[in-house]
Write a protein that holds these residues in place. Sequence first.
Motif, mmCIF file in Angstrom:
data_model
loop_
_atom_site.group_PDB
_atom_site.id
_atom_site.type_symbol
_atom_site.label_atom_id
_atom_site.label_comp_id
_atom_site.label_asym_id
_atom_site.label_seq_id
_atom_site.Cartn_x
_atom_site.Cartn_y
_atom_site.Cartn_z
ATOM 1 N N SER A 2 40.048 16.989 0.063
ATOM 2 C CA SER A 2 40.758 16.789 -1.200
ATOM 3 C C SER A 2 40.919 15.301 -1.462
ATOM 4 O O SER A 2 40.844 14.500 -0.538
ATOM 5 N N PRO A 3 41.165 14.900 -2.728
ATOM 6 C CA PRO A 3 41.387 13.493 -3.029
ATOM 7 C C PRO A 3 42.571 12.943 -2.244
ATOM 8 O O PRO A 3 42.532 11.839 -1.733
ATOM 9 N N GLN A 4 43.630 13.772 -2.119
ATOM 10 C CA GLN A 4 44.829 13.368 -1.373
ATOM 11 C C GLN A 4 44.444 12.963 0.050
ATOM 12 O O GLN A 4 44.898 11.951 0.554
ATOM 13 N N ALA A 5 43.537 13.724 0.659
ATOM 14 C CA ALA A 5 43.170 13.432 2.039
ATOM 15 C C ALA A 5 42.410 12.118 2.168
ATOM 16 O O ALA A 5 42.196 11.634 3.257
ATOM 17 N N ARG A 6 41.990 11.536 1.042
ATOM 18 C CA ARG A 6 41.229 10.279 1.136
ATOM 19 C C ARG A 6 42.097 9.028 0.936
ATOM 20 O O ARG A 6 41.643 7.925 1.119
ATOM 21 N N ALA A 7 43.358 9.215 0.521
ATOM 22 C CA ALA A 7 44.217 8.050 0.288
ATOM 23 C C ALA A 7 44.540 7.345 1.604
ATOM 24 O O ALA A 7 44.517 7.963 2.668
ATOM 25 N N ASN A 8 44.824 6.058 1.519
ATOM 26 C CA ASN A 8 45.256 5.333 2.712
ATOM 27 C C ASN A 8 46.775 5.316 2.786
ATOM 28 O O ASN A 8 47.443 5.151 1.775
ATOM 29 N N ILE A 10 50.675 4.054 3.722
ATOM 30 C CA ILE A 10 51.388 2.772 3.770
ATOM 31 C C ILE A 10 51.298 2.198 5.178
ATOM 32 O O ILE A 10 51.070 1.013 5.366
ATOM 33 N N ARG A 11 51.473 3.040 6.170
ATOM 34 C CA ARG A 11 51.324 2.606 7.562
ATOM 35 C C ARG A 11 50.403 3.559 8.310
ATOM 36 O O ARG A 11 50.638 4.771 8.295
ATOM 37 N N LEU A 12 49.409 3.009 8.964
ATOM 38 C CA LEU A 12 48.537 3.817 9.817
ATOM 39 C C LEU A 12 49.220 4.044 11.164
ATOM 40 O O LEU A 12 50.074 3.247 11.569
ATOM 41 N N PRO A 13 48.832 5.092 11.870
ATOM 42 C CA PRO A 13 49.327 5.229 13.250
ATOM 43 C C PRO A 13 48.832 4.040 14.076
ATOM 44 O O PRO A 13 47.755 3.505 13.798
ATOM 45 N N PRO A 14 49.599 3.607 15.060
ATOM 46 C CA PRO A 14 49.205 2.417 15.829
ATOM 47 C C PRO A 14 47.832 2.605 16.492
ATOM 48 O O PRO A 14 47.561 3.660 17.068
ATOM 49 N N GLY A 15 46.972 1.599 16.352
ATOM 50 C CA GLY A 15 45.671 1.619 17.009
ATOM 51 C C GLY A 15 44.650 2.527 16.344
ATOM 52 O O GLY A 15 43.561 2.751 16.880
ATOM 53 N N SER A 41 51.188 7.547 0.851
ATOM 54 C CA SER A 41 50.316 6.452 0.445
ATOM 55 C C SER A 41 50.951 5.490 -0.551
ATOM 56 O O SER A 41 50.431 4.409 -0.764
ATOM 57 N N ASN A 42 52.046 5.868 -1.174
ATOM 58 C CA ASN A 42 52.672 4.881 -2.055
ATOM 59 C C ASN A 42 54.173 5.049 -2.094
ATOM 60 O O ASN A 42 54.707 6.069 -1.677
ATOM 61 N N SER A 43 54.824 4.008 -2.609
ATOM 62 C CA SER A 43 56.269 3.939 -2.416
ATOM 63 C C SER A 43 57.026 4.978 -3.240
ATOM 64 O O SER A 43 58.222 5.144 -3.050
ATOM 65 N N ASP A 44 56.328 5.711 -4.133
ATOM 66 C CA ASP A 44 57.000 6.814 -4.819
ATOM 67 C C ASP A 44 57.565 7.814 -3.806
ATOM 68 O O ASP A 44 58.537 8.512 -4.078
ATOM 69 N N GLU A 45 56.892 7.877 -2.673
ATOM 70 C CA GLU A 45 57.333 8.821 -1.642
ATOM 71 C C GLU A 45 58.700 8.445 -1.085
ATOM 72 O O GLU A 45 59.329 9.228 -0.390
ATOM 73 N N ASP A 67 60.481 0.865 4.667
ATOM 74 C CA ASP A 67 59.158 1.349 5.086
ATOM 75 C C ASP A 67 58.847 0.985 6.539
ATOM 76 O O ASP A 67 57.698 0.869 6.922
ATOM 77 N N TYR A 68 59.898 0.793 7.353
ATOM 78 C CA TYR A 68 59.623 0.580 8.780
ATOM 79 C C TYR A 68 59.540 1.926 9.512
ATOM 80 O O TYR A 68 58.483 2.297 10.016
ATOM 81 N N PHE A 69 60.638 2.666 9.523
ATOM 82 C CA PHE A 69 60.586 3.993 10.151
ATOM 83 C C PHE A 69 59.985 4.959 9.128
ATOM 84 O O PHE A 69 60.692 5.586 8.339
ATOM 85 N N ILE A 70 58.651 5.059 9.141
ATOM 86 C CA ILE A 70 57.957 5.861 8.122
ATOM 87 C C ILE A 70 56.734 6.533 8.739
ATOM 88 O O ILE A 70 56.089 5.980 9.639
ATOM 89 N N SER A 71 56.424 7.729 8.249
ATOM 90 C CA SER A 71 55.239 8.450 8.737
ATOM 91 C C SER A 71 54.011 8.040 7.949
ATOM 92 O O SER A 71 54.119 7.620 6.794
#
Length: 558
Positions: A2-8, A10-15, A41-45, A67-71
């Motif tokens: 899905s398009p949603q699955a292609r978004a980047n 805000i924070r990737l998992p470490p490494g 993927s964006n701050s609306d979340e 946006d520090y403690f964020i999934s």
Amino acid sequence: SSPQARANPIRLPPGISAEVFQTFTQRAAAICGDENVVIISNSDELNHESYLDPSKCHDMYHVLEDDYFISSAVITPRGVPDVQDMMRLCNEFSVPVWPFSIGRNVGYGGAAPRVPGSIGLDLGKHMNKVLDINVDGAFALLEPGITFLDLHEHLVKNNLRDKLWVDVPDLGGGSVIGNTIERGVGYTPYGDHWMMHCGMEVVLPDGSLIRTGMGALPNPKADPSRPPHEQDACETWQLFNYGFGPYNDGIFSQSSLGIVVKMGIWLMANPGGYQSYLITFPKDEDLHQILEVIRPLRVGMVLQNVPTLRHVLLDAAVHGNKKSYTDSTKPLTDVEIDEIAKKIGLGRWNLHGALYGPAPIRDAMWGVVKQSFSSIPGAKFYFPEDMPDNLVLQTRHLTLQGIPSTTELKWVDWLDNGAHLFFSPISKVSGDDGVAQYKMTRTRCEEFGFDFIGTFVVGMREMHHIVCLVFDRKDPDSRRRAHKLIATLIDDGAKNGWGEYRTHLAYMDQIAATYNFNDNAQMKLNEKIKNALDPKGILAPGKNGVWPKTFDAESFKV
Ligand code: ADP
């Protein structure tokens, strides 16, 4: 995909690179379904700021940046097999995963993960059934999505309230499983939730499934062709906690060793009569004597429930915000606090309790309670009908008989953009200890520019002293002061031999480090177990200060 699955995110998992993350989320979507994988993927979340509609991806009451403690993504498994497959997938990709049930763990981090960019595993959305209510055995078997409110309503709908009561915390919107495994409390005789749980089904970090206690003994009538999580369980699973051999349940509370997918909880038999009460005490200095009176009554179970001794500002904050009482932006003085107490008709300390049982039992108990507290000059005694406008008393009247509410959310609005953190040290039920903790915490709160708002929650042999720190989350200075205050209190507490029972994500390391008897022996054991059960360190790394060997704890210091 899905398009949603292609978004980047805000924070990737470490490494994990953006490319690997793409592959990972596509695989996750193949397990749980496209619609159950949401990339943050964006701050609306980050706009969910209400307890009633809580964020599922970050800490709404953030003391650090929001946006520090964020999934990186929130994934909602549809059932136990999805949870198991997700654990296998996270192991394959070395992606950290943070399970939560509802995410209303407000004041302690909400749904947010300790490691930024972890996958949030939202267990409550689809796994939300009351699996069993057993009237004769007085227990329920639940999935993670069942809140205290859901469970209560389930009893009401099925005409079972005349038989069984739930024990509920101050706010009823949280998950029964989430609150219980975090060792949260309520206020009926069944207030120690962890004590009242019985039997769990747990997915281990490697994806395997266990049942604890009597659940390890198969039911001879179970259908072996069904998958284990669907097999009928041993009929005493929810009746006897310990089973045979080492008792494992404890390692799944406040822990990063398993995902609880079913849990039994004992319900209270309707006691056949109920009366809540409020006792007010006029002076700040009364605290010492009140606690000395409480101890023998509670240990002797004359005080049948978990009573709470509340500082007047906690009740004042439910009735109105700070601005409604004063123009001052400074911590309130004793004179000002006395004025507020007078205005709302309360004492400086206010004890909420309840009597359970038929009238002769209640009358006998009340006689002892009243006589004991009458030794404190100026103590006044009220039943709910004496104070129809006292919102707190009316709410406690419900809470203490297991009827959930969200009224007490209001104290968080004491300041504009109110958010809160808890500082929750364990205290002896003694005048000396209680007064010393009150002095220390109030002095520090005021030094950092905050009012002291707090309550002593009296357990079987100790008190959870809950300091409710309200700060303005949109004001960086207020956040900074709040952060520094809690960190300072943790150190102050440890110097006095006081430790906290639970904490926000930002303080897990600091508090874990205070429990360091004999060269950190307990933490070494916790780490050994963690590394053995979760060699890749993917399940809730850093939770309660336990860091797997695969993580450099230093780089996650806050
Ligand atoms: P609440 O019941 O207050 O909504 P949460 O669902 O946010 O609480 O859970 C609080 C914490 O408990 C989570 O951050 C997580 O660490 C832990 N937790 C909650 N549910 C589970 C579960 N089913 N399995 C393992 N850990 C859980």
